[in-house]
Design a protein around this motif. Structure first.
Motif, mmCIF file in Angstrom:
data_model
loop_
_atom_site.group_PDB
_atom_site.id
_atom_site.type_symbol
_atom_site.label_atom_id
_atom_site.label_comp_id
_atom_site.label_asym_id
_atom_site.label_seq_id
_atom_site.Cartn_x
_atom_site.Cartn_y
_atom_site.Cartn_z
ATOM 1 N N VAL A 214 42.438 44.869 40.858
ATOM 2 C CA VAL A 214 41.949 43.592 40.337
ATOM 3 C C VAL A 214 43.105 42.806 39.719
ATOM 4 C CG1 VAL A 214 40.537 42.530 38.521
ATOM 5 C CG2 VAL A 214 39.555 44.289 39.995
ATOM 6 N N VAL A 215 43.976 43.486 38.973
ATOM 7 C CA VAL A 215 45.126 42.809 38.356
ATOM 8 C C VAL A 215 46.035 42.238 39.432
ATOM 9 C CG1 VAL A 215 47.190 43.142 36.942
ATOM 10 C CG2 VAL A 215 45.025 44.190 36.260
ATOM 11 N N ARG A 216 46.334 43.026 40.480
ATOM 12 C CA ARG A 216 47.189 42.519 41.568
ATOM 13 C C ARG A 216 46.525 41.342 42.276
ATOM 14 N NH1 ARG A 216 47.582 48.008 42.818
ATOM 15 N NH2 ARG A 216 46.558 47.728 44.842
ATOM 16 N N LEU A 217 45.224 41.442 42.464
ATOM 17 C CA LEU A 217 44.494 40.359 43.129
ATOM 18 C C LEU A 217 44.556 39.078 42.298
ATOM 19 C CD1 LEU A 217 42.657 39.425 45.447
ATOM 20 C CD2 LEU A 217 40.712 40.349 44.181
ATOM 21 N N LEU A 218 44.443 39.211 40.978
ATOM 22 C CA LEU A 218 44.515 38.030 40.113
ATOM 23 C C LEU A 218 45.903 37.400 40.177
ATOM 24 C CD1 LEU A 218 42.985 36.281 38.049
ATOM 25 C CD2 LEU A 218 43.879 37.774 36.263
ATOM 26 N N LYS A 219 46.945 38.220 40.207
ATOM 27 C CA LYS A 219 48.308 37.692 40.322
ATOM 28 C C LYS A 219 48.478 36.945 41.651
ATOM 29 C CE LYS A 219 51.848 39.888 38.677
ATOM 30 N NZ LYS A 219 52.909 40.897 38.407
ATOM 31 N N GLY A 232 36.882 33.953 37.441
ATOM 32 C CA GLY A 232 36.282 34.873 36.484
ATOM 33 C C GLY A 232 36.232 36.265 37.080
ATOM 34 N N ILE A 233 36.261 37.275 36.223
ATOM 35 C CA ILE A 233 36.199 38.673 36.656
ATOM 36 C C ILE A 233 34.935 39.292 36.079
ATOM 37 C CG2 ILE A 233 37.314 40.941 36.569
ATOM 38 C CD1 ILE A 233 39.993 39.447 36.217
ATOM 39 N N ILE A 234 34.135 39.921 36.927
ATOM 40 C CA ILE A 234 32.882 40.549 36.506
ATOM 41 C C ILE A 234 32.925 42.021 36.873
ATOM 42 C CG2 ILE A 234 30.365 40.583 36.757
ATOM 43 C CD1 ILE A 234 30.472 37.641 37.506
ATOM 44 N N THR A 235 32.594 42.867 35.902
ATOM 45 C CA THR A 235 32.502 44.306 36.148
ATOM 46 C C THR A 235 31.049 44.744 35.977
ATOM 47 O OG1 THR A 235 32.856 44.966 33.849
ATOM 48 C CG2 THR A 235 34.820 44.571 35.197
ATOM 49 N N PHE A 236 30.750 45.941 36.456
ATOM 50 C CA PHE A 236 29.372 46.411 36.409
ATOM 51 C C PHE A 236 29.087 47.288 35.194
ATOM 52 C CE2 PHE A 236 29.182 44.445 40.370
ATOM 53 C CZ PHE A 236 27.868 44.392 40.798
ATOM 54 N N ASN A 237 30.071 47.445 34.320
ATOM 55 C CA ASN A 237 29.805 48.061 33.013
ATOM 56 C C ASN A 237 30.896 47.637 32.035
ATOM 57 O OD1 ASN A 237 32.060 49.860 33.056
ATOM 58 N ND2 ASN A 237 30.887 51.328 34.273
ATOM 59 N N ILE A 293 35.071 34.247 41.935
ATOM 60 C CA ILE A 293 34.654 35.395 41.124
ATOM 61 C C ILE A 293 35.218 36.660 41.759
ATOM 62 C CG2 ILE A 293 32.701 36.824 40.424
ATOM 63 C CD1 ILE A 293 32.879 34.301 38.781
ATOM 64 N N ILE A 294 35.826 37.495 40.915
ATOM 65 C CA ILE A 294 36.322 38.801 41.357
ATOM 66 C C ILE A 294 35.421 39.876 40.752
ATOM 67 C CG2 ILE A 294 38.253 40.429 41.295
ATOM 68 C CD1 ILE A 294 40.117 38.000 40.934
ATOM 69 N N PHE A 295 34.820 40.697 41.606
ATOM 70 C CA PHE A 295 33.990 41.812 41.152
ATOM 71 C C PHE A 295 34.783 43.108 41.197
ATOM 72 C CE2 PHE A 295 30.395 39.081 42.429
ATOM 73 C CZ PHE A 295 29.584 39.224 41.312
ATOM 74 N N SER A 296 34.631 43.905 40.146
ATOM 75 C CA SER A 296 35.086 45.297 40.205
ATOM 76 C C SER A 296 33.832 46.162 40.124
ATOM 77 C CB SER A 296 36.040 45.624 39.056
ATOM 78 O OG SER A 296 36.357 47.007 39.089
ATOM 79 N N ILE A 297 33.481 46.803 41.240
ATOM 80 C CA ILE A 297 32.256 47.609 41.299
ATOM 81 C C ILE A 297 32.397 48.872 40.452
ATOM 82 C CG2 ILE A 297 30.660 48.817 42.822
ATOM 83 C CD1 ILE A 297 30.684 45.749 43.138
#
Length: 497
Positions: A214-219, A232-237, A293-297
């Motif tokens: 996710v960090v590399r993707l944001l860069k 925005g970054i959304i995580t599932f917990n 939006i970037i999701f981290s499952i």
């Protein structure tokens, strides 16, 4: 009305120039400030004549506003699906009229850290018949209101630029009822991209490999985005959220340029509105929207190689509403960073619907990501059954066939049933991969419309606002003069070139 507006203006001008206004300012700046409640009570006349719009939570209304009937001409509850009934009643008692706004397919009230009155022990017949107790059985103010009062449903979707971004929510939660504009031209890349992390592991409710991706993707996003897109970054917990935030901080300490970009992005505002980068878990994103939006499952095989079914809030009753909120935040793009394939999720025997819809969404996202429109559509239709699909197929086939054949015979590239959602355009003339003109035939969809204004005005304006040029073709005109109609369509197409 003109006189009332003038008098209101006089009141406000008088208040600003009056001696009392100086006393109001003095008490605001005093070292011994009065309580807000006492301040409001003392300057009630000036405040309520000078301030016409108040924005407060229901709890604050109860704490500081005088308990007077008709204090407000109109009371508006926003996000009412998150308000307990008993929290809203004190504010309602102060209003002449009430407007309750919300979506019962979004977040429910959270009881975390607070309690509700429990009348389970009241077993008398009188208690069972009490409307007050019946009201408390409803989970939110919105739930109670939508069964008791007239309602207006908003059917048009404006947030998402591409229909793929909202189609799953439309089918899974709204049974295809939302009007979603088809894409005028295909995006360069799929609106939903799934990024598979091969070495992701589920350890202590986090997935380190995913967070690093996710960090590399944001860069990469900062370096390649177009038109200063927001993100925005959304995580599932919350554990994965905290991990992502820690890694962003760590990366910023080793990369000053990224640290500066991160700071600027986090503090971004536009016209006073916060449009900066956020990192949130799915319980906290209602009301937010960003271009991307970037999701981290995070869910993945554990150290033993097994996918543990630990879905947290998603597996609670109403957990599917959190999913609905999360997947409908993007305007232009969704990136899904995941360590698992949909088939690895075994959720069929779980009692609640959240995990099941989560698996379906991953299947849908994968289909969109690989450009498989047929598979994506099959998944969508499967969410709400054959009846809805039959209802969607409302075209007057004979009429549409005749128009299609005439246009194709005139040498135009014509496509039928444009769109993957319930809101499809009958015919469209296409050139170089882009739709030049959409043609809406007044078949069953036109005749079955409840509102003439919606049918003749709003639908066309909506499509035009999304980039379409629309020609509305009446059946009676077509059967009377088909060649004349083709000529008029050709003239409009010529004007487009």
């Amino acid at each position: 009305d003109t006189l009332r507006a003038y008098l209101d203006g006089c009141y406000r001008e008088h208040i600003l120039r009056s001696k009392r206004s100086g006393e109001m300012r003095r008490q605001q700046e005093s070292k011994r400030k009065p309580s807000v409640m006492r301040y409001v009570k003392k300057f009630e006349f000036e405040l309520f004549k000078g301030i016409k719009i108040w924005m407060m939570t229901p709890e604050v209304v109860s704490e500081i506003m005088p308990l007077e009937a008709d204090l407000f001409d109109l009371l508006i509850f926003d996000e009412a699906s998150q308000i307990y009934v008993e929290k809203g009643i004190p504010a309602i008692a102060r209003a002449k009229k009430v407007l309750i706004v919300g979506d019962h397919k979004q977040l429910r009230p959270s009881g975390l850290g607070i309690g509700r009155a429990d009348f389970a022990e009241e077993e008398s017949e009188e208690a069972e018949e009490s409307e007050g107790l019946a009201a408390l059985e409803e989970e939110s103010l919105l739930d109670l209101a939508r069964f008791k009062f007239p309602s207006v449903v908003l059917d048009y979707h404006y947030r998402s630029k591409y229909e793929e971004l909202i189609a799953f929510s439309n089918y899974a939660f709204y049974k295809g009822r939302l009007h979603v504009s088809p894409n005028v031209s295909p995006p360069e890349k799929p609106p939903i991209e799934v990024i598979k992390v091969e070495d992701g592991k589920w350890i202590d409710r986090t997935n380190l490999a995913e967070a690093e991706r996710v960090v590399r993707l944001l860069k990469d996003f900062f370096a390649s985005r177009k038109k200063a897109q927001t993100v925005g970054i959304i995580t599932f917990n919350s554990y994965q959220r905290d991990l992502v935030m820690d890694l962003l901080d760590r990366e910023g300490r080793t990369d000053p340029a990224f640290s500066d970009a991160l700071k600027r992005e986090t503090e971004r505002k536009e016209n006073g509105e916060d449009i900066g980068l956020f990192v949130k878990n799915i319980e906290n994103v209602q009301g937010d929207e960003r271009d991307c939006i970037i999701f981290s499952i995070a869910y993945a095989k554990n150290e033993s190689g097994k996918v543990v079914r630990n879905f947290g809030w998603l597996n609670q009753r109403g957990g599917e509403n959190r999913l609905n909120v999360a997947i409908s935040r993007a305007k232009e793009k969704i990136y899904i960073v995941t360590s698992i394939e949909p088939f690895e999720l075994s959720v069929g025997d779980l009692a609640n619907n959240g995990p099941k819809l989560f698996k379906k969404y991953l299947e849908y996202a994968c289909a969109v990501s690989r450009g498989d429109k047929a598979a994506a559509r099959t998944i969508l239709i499967g969410l709400c059954g054959e009846t809805t699909e039959a209802d969607i197929s409302t075209a007057d086939t004979e009429f549409e066939d005749a128009v299609y054949e005439s246009l194709a015979g005139a040498g135009y590239e014509v496509e039928r049933g444009i769109g993957i959602g319930g809101y499809r355009i009958d015919l469209a003339v296409k050139k170089d991969g882009k739709y030049l003109l959409g043609i809406e035939c007044d078949g069953k969809l036109y005749i079955g419309s409840d509102s003439t204004r919606e049918r003749d005005v709003h639908r066309q304006k909506y499509l035009e606002s999304r980039g379409w040029s629309i020609y509305r073709l009446r059946a009676n005109r077509w059967w009377r003069d088909p060649k004349g109609e083709i000529a008029r369509i050709a003239k409009q197409l010529k004007a487009k070139n």
